[in-house]
Scaffold this motif. Structure first.
Motif, PDB file in Angstrom:
ATOM      1  N   LYS A 411     -15.107 -61.696 -34.709  1.00 14.08           N
ATOM      2  CA  LYS A 411     -15.432 -62.779 -33.504  1.00 14.08           C
ATOM      3  C   LYS A 411     -13.897 -63.417 -33.440  1.00 14.08           C
ATOM      4  O   LYS A 411     -13.136 -63.676 -31.743  1.00 14.08           O
ATOM      5  N   SER A 412     -13.557 -63.894 -33.176  1.00 12.46           N
ATOM      6  CA  SER A 412     -12.080 -65.170 -34.521  1.00 12.46           C
ATOM      7  C   SER A 412     -11.440 -64.582 -33.402  1.00 12.46           C
ATOM      8  O   SER A 412     -10.218 -64.250 -32.687  1.00 12.46           O
ATOM      9  N   LYS A 413     -11.163 -63.065 -34.301  1.00 18.32           N
ATOM     10  CA  LYS A 413     -10.192 -62.450 -33.746  1.00 18.32           C
ATOM     11  C   LYS A 413     -10.167 -62.048 -32.528  1.00 18.32           C
ATOM     12  O   LYS A 413      -8.975 -62.458 -31.565  1.00 18.32           O
ATOM     13  N   GLU A 414     -10.939 -61.550 -31.816  1.00 20.71           N
ATOM     14  CA  GLU A 414     -11.113 -60.697 -30.502  1.00 20.71           C
ATOM     15  C   GLU A 414     -11.655 -62.806 -29.066  1.00 20.71           C
ATOM     16  O   GLU A 414     -10.470 -62.442 -28.496  1.00 20.71           O
ATOM     17  N   VAL A 415     -11.475 -63.406 -30.286  1.00 18.17           N
ATOM     18  CA  VAL A 415     -11.150 -65.086 -29.258  1.00 18.17           C
ATOM     19  C   VAL A 415     -10.075 -64.720 -28.663  1.00 18.17           C
ATOM     20  O   VAL A 415      -8.807 -65.290 -27.911  1.00 18.17           O
ATOM     21  N   ASN A 416      -8.670 -65.149 -29.917  1.00 16.99           N
ATOM     22  CA  ASN A 416      -7.832 -64.978 -29.855  1.00 16.99           C
ATOM     23  C   ASN A 416      -6.939 -63.911 -29.400  1.00 16.99           C
ATOM     24  O   ASN A 416      -5.878 -64.793 -28.835  1.00 16.99           O
ATOM     25  N   ALA A 417      -7.599 -62.825 -29.702  1.00 16.14           N
ATOM     26  CA  ALA A 417      -6.915 -61.749 -28.231  1.00 16.14           C
ATOM     27  C   ALA A 417      -6.699 -62.252 -26.823  1.00 16.14           C
ATOM     28  O   ALA A 417      -6.273 -61.925 -26.052  1.00 16.14           O
ATOM     29  N   LEU A 418      -8.052 -62.429 -26.829  1.00 17.48           N
ATOM     30  CA  LEU A 418      -9.202 -62.680 -25.012  1.00 17.48           C
ATOM     31  C   LEU A 418      -7.824 -63.598 -24.119  1.00 17.48           C
ATOM     32  O   LEU A 418      -7.900 -63.469 -23.706  1.00 17.48           O
ATOM     33  N   THR A 419      -8.059 -65.059 -25.838  1.00 15.30           N
ATOM     34  CA  THR A 419      -7.049 -66.248 -25.259  1.00 15.30           C
ATOM     35  C   THR A 419      -5.619 -65.932 -24.960  1.00 15.30           C
ATOM     36  O   THR A 419      -5.111 -66.391 -23.665  1.00 15.30           O
ATOM     37  N   ALA A 420      -4.884 -64.963 -25.508  1.00 10.05           N
ATOM     38  CA  ALA A 420      -3.692 -64.629 -24.844  1.00 10.05           C
ATOM     39  C   ALA A 420      -4.084 -64.271 -23.864  1.00 10.05           C
ATOM     40  O   ALA A 420      -2.983 -63.947 -23.164  1.00 10.05           O
ATOM     41  N   SER A 421      -5.010 -63.071 -24.135  1.00  6.46           N
ATOM     42  CA  SER A 421      -4.328 -61.840 -22.693  1.00  6.46           C
ATOM     43  C   SER A 421      -4.844 -62.369 -21.693  1.00  6.46           C
ATOM     44  O   SER A 421      -4.819 -61.992 -20.668  1.00  6.46           O
ATOM     45  N   ILE A 422      -5.463 -63.658 -21.207  1.00  8.43           N
ATOM     46  CA  ILE A 422      -5.220 -65.266 -20.017  1.00  8.43           C
ATOM     47  C   ILE A 422      -4.506 -65.064 -19.812  1.00  8.43           C
ATOM     48  O   ILE A 422      -3.696 -64.755 -17.935  1.00  8.43           O
ATOM     49  N   ASP A 423      -3.282 -65.760 -19.883  1.00  2.25           N
ATOM     50  CA  ASP A 423      -2.300 -66.137 -20.034  1.00  2.25           C
ATOM     51  C   ASP A 423      -0.645 -64.368 -19.630  1.00  2.25           C
ATOM     52  O   ASP A 423      -0.372 -64.886 -18.625  1.00  2.25           O
ATOM     53  N   ILE A 424      -1.323 -63.549 -20.253  1.00  2.00           N
ATOM     54  CA  ILE A 424      -0.706 -62.282 -20.147  1.00  2.00           C
ATOM     55  C   ILE A 424      -0.944 -61.512 -18.176  1.00  2.00           C
ATOM     56  O   ILE A 424      -0.457 -61.627 -17.223  1.00  2.00           O
ATOM     57  N   SER A 425      -2.630 -62.001 -18.059  1.00  2.00           N
ATOM     58  CA  SER A 425      -3.337 -61.677 -16.648  1.00  2.00           C
ATOM     59  C   SER A 425      -2.766 -62.355 -15.938  1.00  2.00           C
ATOM     60  O   SER A 425      -2.558 -61.604 -14.963  1.00  2.00           O
ATOM     61  N   ASN A 426      -2.273 -63.660 -16.142  1.00  2.00           N
ATOM     62  CA  ASN A 426      -2.274 -64.506 -14.993  1.00  2.00           C
ATOM     63  C   ASN A 426      -0.891 -64.324 -14.610  1.00  2.00           C
ATOM     64  O   ASN A 426       0.003 -64.413 -13.549  1.00  2.00           O
ATOM     65  N   ASP A 427       0.538 -64.146 -15.144  1.00  2.00           N
ATOM     66  CA  ASP A 427       1.928 -63.740 -15.348  1.00  2.00           C
ATOM     67  C   ASP A 427       2.084 -62.318 -14.322  1.00  2.00           C
ATOM     68  O   ASP A 427       2.672 -61.886 -13.877  1.00  2.00           O
TER      69      ASP A 427
END
Length: 476
Positions: A411-427
């Motif tokens: 779950k920790s790895k999943e959170v890190n991946a999805l947190t990074a994907s927020i900035d990517i999706s916004n850009d």
């Protein structure tokens, strides 16, 4: 004159008849507790159950809450009164072993019929020369009366021993209640910390979603997005805001659950919210299963209940035998108060022995004996069930801890991946390389994963607490 030899012969005959009658034999169900040799393949005897709860739970705020509960919890206070009742039962049983002596006095008046044996005798009896006994004769008495049942079959002593055993059982019941109370407070406390962290994440998410909503509105004004995208983002903000209030309600409910356990009225619960993610669940050493027989208060309570039930069978069997009693009295009796002090004329004394026992229609005694046997068997099964339940609880929590540790890492790895994907999706959204739906789903997935991570962390703390309780820790 009474023939004492005849009286002794009658008593002997009654005793022989009683003893000669068939008395049911005691079928003792011996407990043979069997437990696995180890949890898995470990033979390490180090056991966290021996650790005091103050050492096991290092959080000072939690320690303060538990201290308050141990002083004010209403259920615990009720249990302490049950212990007091059991202690008084011992005193009652001890008293039955000793003679019962009653002192007292009385005043009365009586008139007997003239044409009775007593009346005819009184007519010719002179108190003083030429004076007959008056028709209405006062009666004054003062003295002491004693009765004593001789415990020849050890029935009363066995009853006292059973009362002592039940008293010890209530003490173990109190210890088991303390173990569960501490675990329940700890679980509620960790849930409160988890809810605080979830609330903080939701608030951060609302801010993030509101910023994204403003971007969508600007793009709609520029003709790059439709009103559908705006409404979708607005709905997402509203959903997060409603979730915020749901969590706040859960916080209030959990606080009040803790307040109830602490025996106090609703008030804020002091806690350090930031310590939740930084804290590491305590490492638990399980020892070997046979240690549960000594560490778990509920197992010791079930064992004592079984011992008391066995004693009850012996008491019920003793009812088939005759009981022996002695009664006596000594005092002064006269028809005038001034005569009470005249000795030995006013002296009143008696001594008697009696034996009594059932001869026919013993159905009630047999039924009670059978009931005592059935309760003994029940207590045996309850003892075995308690041991079985304890072993299964420990096994379940051990497996739970192992799986939760693996789940938390993923779950920790999943959170890190999805947190990074927020900035990517916004850009990507700003450069028109991703649509609003992808941005929404990315934010939603990230929030859900963070909340699930907190839930997993909470479950880890709960599993550690429950394992500590299952091993019998907390009552020391």
């Amino acid at each position: 004159m009474l023939n004492l030899s005849k009286i002794y012969t009658c008593i002997a005959v009654i005793c022989l008849v009683q003893i000669g009658c068939k008395v049911p034999a005691i079928v003792e169900n011996k407990a043979k507790p069997t437990v696995p040799l180890s949890y898995g393949n470990s033979t390490d005897t180090a056991n966290s159950a021996a650790i005091q709860w103050r050492t096991f739970f290092a959080d000072k705020d939690l320690e303060t809450l538990i201290d308050t509960a141990l002083k004010n919890n209403k259920e615990l206070l009720i249990t302490l009164q049950e212990i007091e009742i059991a202690r008084n039962d011992i005193r009652v049983k001890k008293g039955q072993l000793l003679p019962s002596v009653i002192g007292g006095g009385g005043i009365g008046v009586e008139k007997v019929g003239r044409y009775t044996s007593q009346g005819a005798g009184d007519a010719s009896t002179e108190i003083k020369p030429g004076t007959e006994v008056p028709d209405w004769l006062p009666d004054y008495k003062v003295g002491a009366y004693a009765t004593w049942e001789i415990d020849i079959w050890k029935k009363l002593r066995t009853e006292k021993k059973a009362a002592v055993t039940r008293y010890l059982s209530t003490v173990e019941g109190k210890n088991f209640l303390i173990t569960n109370l501490i675990a329940e407070i700890a679980n509620d406390y960790y849930e409160l910390l988890a809810l605080d962290n979830q609330l903080e994440i939701v608030k951060q998410t609302i801010t993030l979603q509101q910023n994204a909503l403003e971007v969508v509105k600007v793009q709609k004004d520029a003709g790059r997005e439709t009103s559908l995208a705006v409404k979708k983002f607005e709905a997402e903000v509203l959903n997060s805001q409603s979730r915020e209030f749901d969590i706040q309600q859960k916080i209030k409910e959990t606080e009040n659950e803790i307040n109830f356990l602490l025996g106090r009225y609703p008030q804020p619960v002091v806690r350090n919210t930031t310590a939740f993610f930084n804290a590491v669940p305590q490492q638990v050493q399980t020892g070997i299963p046979s240690q549960l027989l000594q560490q778990r208060p509920d197992i010791k309570q079930a064992e004592l209940d079984l011992a008391a039930a066995k004693l009850d069978v012996k008491v019920a069997r003793a009812e088939f035998y005759p009981s022996f009693g002695i009664s006596s009295s000594i005092g002064f009796n006269a028809f005038k108060p001034s005569y009470l002090v005249k000795f030995p004329e006013s002296l009143l004394a008696s001594l008697a022995g009696d034996v009594a026992g059932p001869l026919i229609n013993k159905n009630a005694i047999k039924a009670e004996f059978d009931n005592a046997n059935a309760r003994q068997t029940q207590a045996l099964y309850n003892y075995e069930k308690t041991i079985l339940n304890a072993c299964i609880e420990v096994s379940t929590e051990l497996s739970n801890l192992s799986n939760l540790e693996k789940t938390y890492q993923l779950k920790s790895k999943e959170v890190n991946a999805l947190t990074a994907s927020i900035d990517i999706s916004n850009d990507l959204f700003k450069s028109a390389r991703a649509n609003y739906f992808e941005v929404l789903m990315t934010q939603r997935d990230a929030v859900e994963s963070k909340l699930e991570l907190i839930e997993t962390k909470l479950h880890q703390f709960n599993a550690v607490t429950n394992l500590y309780r299952s091993l019998g820790g907390g009552w020391q």
